[in-house]
Write a protein that holds these residues in place. Sequence first.
Motif: not given
Length: 432
Positions: A163-169
Amino acid sequence: MTYDDGEAAVRATEAEAPANLQAVLQLCAAGKLRCSEKTRRPSAATVTAVTSVLAAGDFYAGEPIAAFAWPLLLQAGGLAALTEGKLRLTARGRAALTRPAAETIRDLWRRWTDNTLIDEFSRIEAIKGQRGKNVLTAVKPRRQNVAAALALCEQGEWVAIDDLFALMRRQGLSPVIARSARAMWKLYLLDPQYGSLGYEGFGDWPILEGRYTLAVVFEYAATLGLIDVAYVEPEGAREDYHDNWGSDGLERLSRYDGLRAIRMNDLGAFALGRSDTYEPPESTTDLGLKVLPNFDVVVTGSLPPVDRLTLDAYAVQTSDRVWTLSARSLREALGKGGDLGRLRAFLGERSGQPLPGTVATLLTDVERKARQVRDRGLVRLIEADDAATAALIAGDRKAGKLCRLLGDRHLCVSLEDEAAFRRAARSLGYVL
């Protein structure tokens, strides 16, 4: 909010990071930290020494993460300087021994995100070809993107890593690794041709940007106590690289693969700018000491590694749970940059009682005598043929301000004033 998936270990880092900071500063003050002059990375012996004083140990046994990060953080934060392979505390580092730990940790994080001491991506050793020319992007923008993403997380809420990865993108905070599509072909697993990450699908976001994010978050943000972490063993933890050529022989892509979720804590909110103030949590550990009139310090409760280092710095251990203060041990501590004011505070906090009169007097006497002499730095000694010449120079309007008369025929000049003194002396006709 709790985190429980039945497998992950949960580590609340907020309480242990300040203790670890003090312990590593004490190790540095004792001259026990060494780093490579070329790479600035800690030696194996230093990693072992740091591991031994971490309040709750490193995140994994035999896999240095926090123990690797702390010596680098001290350097990047200006708390220690590398001299002939050994880390020495700077004036800022000595001040950090008595400064509120949260403020120092906030400064360390800010200085780390603005520093290029090392590239965290170099710690993803399974990905080869990083050292090629024009392969990787600049470190600072990448690191700052990760920091910005962490600052967007909700305080006290667990965030799954994906979810952190998705937020960054979504937020445009991808820490882009490769300089170009051509550079992607230079990065590879195992074999530069068949294992190249330039093939479609081989260098996807989780492989490059994701692994870099994991390195920054796990090795530096968690080490500084900004985030609590939930993690498992890295082997087999992620499968996002399994379609790559040669991945069958890799049980993990990085030592950080086991990180599953993070939670910004109160210290993190303070360091990341989400909160203007910080109140440290109350300790529930019995840290009892008894300070006796005969100069013995007796440990009556648990003894964290940082407290053992403090006692070792100022006293001599005379039995399993007893340290003895003496004028000699205190003088040696002062000679290594110790602070008796900090020792007073430490003993008072741990014992909960005023210091015995004999101990208070000992500390005062040693401190008073130590302050009667001061190191004024190196000087150049100038000798004149006779007292009249020395007096003439010392009395000159320009030269006299740059020197001091010693006896009848000698002058001392500080090294920083030497060039100006030589010019002033030449104007009088004297050439050194």
